[in-house]
Design an enzyme around this catalytic site. Structure first.
Site, PDB file in Angstrom:
ATOM      1  N   LYS A   1      -7.033  38.076  55.193  1.00  0.00           N
ATOM      2  CA  LYS A   1      -6.910  36.634  55.021  1.00  0.00           C
ATOM      3  C   LYS A   1      -6.477  35.934  56.309  1.00  0.00           C
ATOM      4  O   LYS A   1      -6.030  36.552  57.270  1.00  0.00           O
ATOM      5  CB  LYS A   1      -5.956  36.323  53.871  1.00  0.00           C
TER       6      LYS A   1
ATOM      7  N   ARG B   1      -5.749  43.388  45.557  1.00  0.00           N
ATOM      8  CA  ARG B   1      -7.157  42.990  45.648  1.00  0.00           C
ATOM      9  C   ARG B   1      -7.611  43.191  47.090  1.00  0.00           C
ATOM     10  O   ARG B   1      -7.104  42.523  48.003  1.00  0.00           O
ATOM     11  CB  ARG B   1      -7.313  41.537  45.208  1.00  0.00           C
TER      12      ARG B   1
END
Length: 286
Positions: A221, A255
């Site tokens: 991210k 995840r």
């Protein structure tokens, strides 16, 4: 005890959720699994590497071309049905904020609805309750889906995360979603700048202390990229470091894009914590 699909997980058992994007413009793989056969090969690889959950998404999280509910369903529903047929025991999650899509994928065999946008469509929880599937309750800072935060501020970011996620979780249970199938997610990058996401990681133990299983979506991210000043394809090391810290603080579901690497990190942390014996222990014993 966390219960998803046919599986039950002890509180100290880390669980990997593998990302399979059915989008042509995903930020990480640029559409590598948009078509069926590469996507099914990705599922097979992820399961073989230790993923218990496959998370299927039909809309890129960031800004981009509009994707209607009908198009999102076209990208995901048939694929969910095929994954269910080929992998009857895998837990199928669908990353959606729309109740119409949630309804369709539950009909096709989904076990979990991953609502990354913080309950923006309150009817999604009603769908989860009606089908008896799990629900991920995420903090997104009240952002509209597919928007980036702009000068967002919090008096106390973790206090806001707890207020929102626990509130969503309690509402879901009141609607009839099985309590043991509800997870909370701090929503790294969603409605947050990099400092907010770092603080959410640092204080993750406060989420764990609520008693709700915690899911983290850290993989490659922007907060990792900004922290280390690395482009998307060079964020794996930072992601794995953040994964190790999150595991030590008690997060349960991860995840991820890199399943095999994450599995090693989680196993190592679990063994250091005393929750998992070493796979081999010969040193100094011969």
């Amino acid at each position: 005890m966390l219960r998803l699909g046919k599986r039950e997980f002890d509180p100290h058992e880390p669980v990997i959720m593998a990302i399979v994007n059915r989008t042509p413009d995903s930020f990480y793989d640029q559409g590598a699994t948009f078509h069926d056969e590469p996507a099914l090969a990705r599922v097979q690889q992820a399961v073989s590497e230790g993923a218990a959950i496959i998370d299927i998404g039909g809309v890129k999280a960031g800004p981009g071309e509009e994707v209607t509910a009908e198009e999102e369903a076209r990208r995901t529903v048939g694929f969910v049905a095929e994954v269910r047929r080929r992998f009857p025991d895998v837990i199928i999650s669908v990353d959606t904020w729309r109740h119409e899509v949630g309804e369709a994928v539950c009909e096709a065999g989904a076990d979990l609805l991953n609502d990354a946008w913080g309950g923006v469509d309150p009817r999604l929880a009603e769908v989860a309750a009606r089908y008896g599937v799990g629900l991920v309750c995420t903090h997104a800072g009240e952002s509209e889906p597919r928007t980036r935060p702009h000068r967002i501020a919090y008096d106390d970011v973790m206090a806001d995360i707890l207020r929102v996620t626990v509130g969503l979780a309690e509402r879901a249970v009141s609607l009839g979603v099985p309590r043991e199938s509800v997870l909370i997610d701090p929503g790294h990058d969603f409605g947050k700048n990099t400092r907010h996401s770092l603080e959410a990681t640092r204080r993750l133990g406060e989420m764990v202390a609520t008693g709700w299983p915690v899911l983290v979506s850290l993989s490659n991210k922007d907060f990792v990229g900004e922290t280390l000043d690395k482009p998307v394809k060079e964020r794996v090391v930072g992601t794995l470091a953040t994964t190790a810290v999150s595991a030590w603080l008690g997060a349960q579901v991860y995840r991820v894009h890199e399943v095999a690497e994450t599995r090693q990190v989680l196993d190592m942390v679990a063994s250091i914590a005393g929750h998992r014996p070493p796979a081999v222990a010969r040193r100094g014993l011969a």
